[in-house]
Motif scaffolding. Structure first.
Motif, PDB file in Angstrom:
ATOM      1  N   MET A 119       0.834  -1.205   0.000  1.00 21.51           N
ATOM      2  CA  MET A 119       0.000   0.000   0.000  1.00 21.51           C
ATOM      3  C   MET A 119       0.870   1.258   0.000  1.00 21.51           C
ATOM      4  SD  MET A 119      -3.012  -1.315   2.554  1.00 21.51           S
ATOM      5  CE  MET A 119      -3.901   0.231   2.620  1.00 21.51           C
ATOM      6  N   LEU A 120       1.985   1.227   0.733  1.00 22.43           N
ATOM      7  CA  LEU A 120       2.913   2.362   0.721  1.00 22.43           C
ATOM      8  C   LEU A 120       3.515   2.547  -0.671  1.00 22.43           C
ATOM      9  CD1 LEU A 120       4.595   1.775   4.175  1.00 22.43           C
ATOM     10  CD2 LEU A 120       3.345   3.843   3.510  1.00 22.43           C
ATOM     11  N   GLU A 121       3.826   1.454  -1.338  1.00 25.11           N
ATOM     12  CA  GLU A 121       4.357   1.517  -2.700  1.00 25.11           C
ATOM     13  C   GLU A 121       3.307   2.087  -3.661  1.00 25.11           C
ATOM     14  OE1 GLU A 121       7.071   1.598  -5.566  1.00 25.11           O
ATOM     15  OE2 GLU A 121       7.504   1.091  -3.488  1.00 25.11           O
ATOM     16  N   LYS A 122       2.048   1.651  -3.506  1.00 28.32           N
ATOM     17  CA  LYS A 122       0.954   2.180  -4.339  1.00 28.32           C
ATOM     18  C   LYS A 122       0.809   3.685  -4.125  1.00 28.32           C
ATOM     19  CE  LYS A 122      -3.550   1.879  -3.377  1.00 28.32           C
ATOM     20  NZ  LYS A 122      -4.919   1.404  -3.193  1.00 28.32           N
ATOM     21  N   ASP A 123       0.898   4.128  -2.882  1.00 28.38           N
ATOM     22  CA  ASP A 123       0.816   5.550  -2.552  1.00 28.38           C
ATOM     23  C   ASP A 123       1.931   6.326  -3.249  1.00 28.38           C
ATOM     24  OD1 ASP A 123      -0.069   7.907  -0.913  1.00 28.38           O
ATOM     25  OD2 ASP A 123       1.894   7.605   0.020  1.00 28.38           O
ATOM     26  N   LYS A 124       3.109   5.782  -3.240  1.00 36.00           N
ATOM     27  CA  LYS A 124       4.263   6.425  -3.885  1.00 36.00           C
ATOM     28  C   LYS A 124       4.050   6.519  -5.401  1.00 36.00           C
ATOM     29  CE  LYS A 124       8.108   5.116  -2.130  1.00 36.00           C
ATOM     30  NZ  LYS A 124       9.316   4.345  -1.784  1.00 36.00           N
ATOM     31  N   LYS A 125       3.563   5.441  -6.016  1.00 34.85           N
ATOM     32  CA  LYS A 125       3.296   5.442  -7.458  1.00 34.85           C
ATOM     33  C   LYS A 125       2.224   6.457  -7.824  1.00 34.85           C
ATOM     34  CE  LYS A 125       2.666   1.535  -9.610  1.00 34.85           C
ATOM     35  NZ  LYS A 125       2.303   0.131  -9.930  1.00 34.85           N
ATOM     36  N   PHE A 126       1.151   6.516  -7.025  1.00 34.20           N
ATOM     37  CA  PHE A 126       0.075   7.468  -7.295  1.00 34.20           C
ATOM     38  C   PHE A 126       0.591   8.899  -7.167  1.00 34.20           C
ATOM     39  CE2 PHE A 126      -3.474  10.181  -6.019  1.00 34.20           C
ATOM     40  CZ  PHE A 126      -4.346   9.968  -7.080  1.00 34.20           C
ATOM     41  N   SER A 127       1.343   9.178  -6.105  1.00 32.39           N
ATOM     42  CA  SER A 127       1.867  10.535  -5.893  1.00 32.39           C
ATOM     43  C   SER A 127       2.766  10.974  -7.044  1.00 32.39           C
ATOM     44  CB  SER A 127       2.630  10.604  -4.570  1.00 32.39           C
ATOM     45  OG  SER A 127       1.729  10.463  -3.494  1.00 32.39           O
ATOM     46  N   ALA A 128       3.492  10.040  -7.631  1.00 34.41           N
ATOM     47  CA  ALA A 128       4.367  10.363  -8.760  1.00 34.41           C
ATOM     48  C   ALA A 128       3.566  10.775 -10.001  1.00 34.41           C
ATOM     49  CB  ALA A 128       5.273   9.172  -9.083  1.00 34.41           C
ATOM     50  N   LEU A 129       2.304  10.389 -10.071  1.00 34.51           N
ATOM     51  CA  LEU A 129       1.446  10.745 -11.206  1.00 34.51           C
ATOM     52  C   LEU A 129       0.762  12.103 -11.030  1.00 34.51           C
ATOM     53  CD1 LEU A 129      -0.294   7.295 -11.825  1.00 34.51           C
ATOM     54  CD2 LEU A 129       1.613   8.304 -13.116  1.00 34.51           C
ATOM     55  N   VAL A 130       0.826  12.651  -9.825  1.00 35.20           N
ATOM     56  CA  VAL A 130       0.159  13.925  -9.529  1.00 35.20           C
ATOM     57  C   VAL A 130       1.092  15.075  -9.891  1.00 35.20           C
ATOM     58  CG1 VAL A 130      -0.832  15.372  -7.710  1.00 35.20           C
ATOM     59  CG2 VAL A 130      -1.195  12.892  -7.668  1.00 35.20           C
ATOM     60  N   MET A 179      -3.483  15.608 -12.697  1.00 34.13           N
ATOM     61  CA  MET A 179      -2.618  14.460 -12.943  1.00 34.13           C
ATOM     62  C   MET A 179      -1.770  14.769 -14.173  1.00 34.13           C
ATOM     63  SD  MET A 179      -3.637  12.442 -10.513  1.00 34.13           S
ATOM     64  CE  MET A 179      -3.116  10.780 -10.854  1.00 34.13           C
ATOM     65  N   LYS A 180      -0.568  14.229 -14.220  1.00 34.91           N
ATOM     66  CA  LYS A 180       0.313  14.442 -15.371  1.00 34.91           C
ATOM     67  C   LYS A 180      -0.395  14.003 -16.650  1.00 34.91           C
ATOM     68  CE  LYS A 180       4.509  13.953 -12.692  1.00 34.91           C
ATOM     69  NZ  LYS A 180       5.653  13.116 -12.352  1.00 34.91           N
ATOM     70  N   GLY A 181      -0.368  14.880 -17.653  1.00 42.67           N
ATOM     71  CA  GLY A 181      -0.963  14.565 -18.940  1.00 42.67           C
ATOM     72  C   GLY A 181      -2.476  14.672 -19.003  1.00 42.67           C
ATOM     73  N   ARG A 182      -3.093  15.196 -17.944  1.00 46.64           N
ATOM     74  CA  ARG A 182      -4.552  15.320 -17.914  1.00 46.64           C
ATOM     75  C   ARG A 182      -4.926  16.732 -17.492  1.00 46.64           C
ATOM     76  NH1 ARG A 182      -7.035  10.054 -15.022  1.00 46.64           N
ATOM     77  NH2 ARG A 182      -8.901  11.195 -15.620  1.00 46.64           N
ATOM     78  N   ASN A 183      -6.180  17.061 -17.673  1.00 46.99           N
ATOM     79  CA  ASN A 183      -6.699  18.340 -17.205  1.00 46.99           C
ATOM     80  C   ASN A 183      -6.925  18.281 -15.698  1.00 46.99           C
ATOM     81  OD1 ASN A 183      -6.820  19.493 -19.790  1.00 46.99           O
ATOM     82  ND2 ASN A 183      -8.825  18.570 -20.166  1.00 46.99           N
ATOM     83  N   ARG A 184      -6.961  19.443 -15.077  1.00 45.65           N
ATOM     84  CA  ARG A 184      -7.289  19.531 -13.653  1.00 45.65           C
ATOM     85  C   ARG A 184      -8.701  18.998 -13.454  1.00 45.65           C
ATOM     86  NH1 ARG A 184      -7.001  25.106 -10.065  1.00 45.65           N
ATOM     87  NH2 ARG A 184      -8.165  24.323  -8.276  1.00 45.65           N
ATOM     88  N   GLU A 185      -8.905  18.225 -12.387  1.00 42.51           N
ATOM     89  CA  GLU A 185     -10.219  17.651 -12.118  1.00 42.51           C
ATOM     90  C   GLU A 185     -10.441  17.484 -10.621  1.00 42.51           C
ATOM     91  OE1 GLU A 185     -10.500  13.505 -13.553  1.00 42.51           O
ATOM     92  OE2 GLU A 185      -8.332  13.564 -13.712  1.00 42.51           O
ATOM     93  N   LYS A 186     -11.707  17.334 -10.264  1.00 38.75           N
ATOM     94  CA  LYS A 186     -12.082  17.057  -8.879  1.00 38.75           C
ATOM     95  C   LYS A 186     -12.557  15.611  -8.814  1.00 38.75           C
ATOM     96  CE  LYS A 186     -13.202  21.763  -7.638  1.00 38.75           C
ATOM     97  NZ  LYS A 186     -14.204  22.697  -7.150  1.00 38.75           N
TER      98      LYS A 186
END
Length: 119
Positions: free
Chosen positions: A52-63, A91-98
């Protein structure tokens, strides 16, 4: 710690966007995370705190950028609680979203043992 205390602490961590700290402080080693669907690079189900910590790190890298996170007051029933979490982000490569999701947690032995997200 009571379930109410855990719920309040998690909501506070999320409001401050301190997701890694929340995992480290409040989750059991054998916790499970279930996403609403599988998406590229991520499993639908993640088992174990380290994963789960690794998943969190991967997700944060996409922000690319964060513009605020809001969390409703937790609702508690027995050994479970939930809240609505809304993240305003780009997110990288995407428009700002909620992104808005219902987050449901189960607690055992004073630790979060499962989380499941609904969108």
């Amino acid at each position: 710690m009571t379930i109410e205390q855990i719920a309040i602490r998690l909501a506070d961590y999320c409001r401050k966007e301190q997701f890694t700290q929340a995992l480290e402080a409040l989750y059991a080693d054998n916790a499970v995370s279930i996403e609403p669907f599988e998406f590229p690079g991520f499993e639908k189900e993640t088992k174990g705190l380290n994963a789960m910590l690794e998943k969190d790190k991967k997700f944060s890298a996409l922000v690319e950028s964060r513009h605020g996170t809001t969390v409703s007051e937790p609702l508690i029933a027995g050994n479970s609680f939930c809240f609505v979490l809304m993240m305003d982000m780009k997110m990288k490569g995407r428009n700002r979203e909620k992104l808005t999701e219902l987050c449901v947690y189960t607690v055992a032995n004073e630790k979060i043992v499962s989380e499941q997200f609904f969108m």
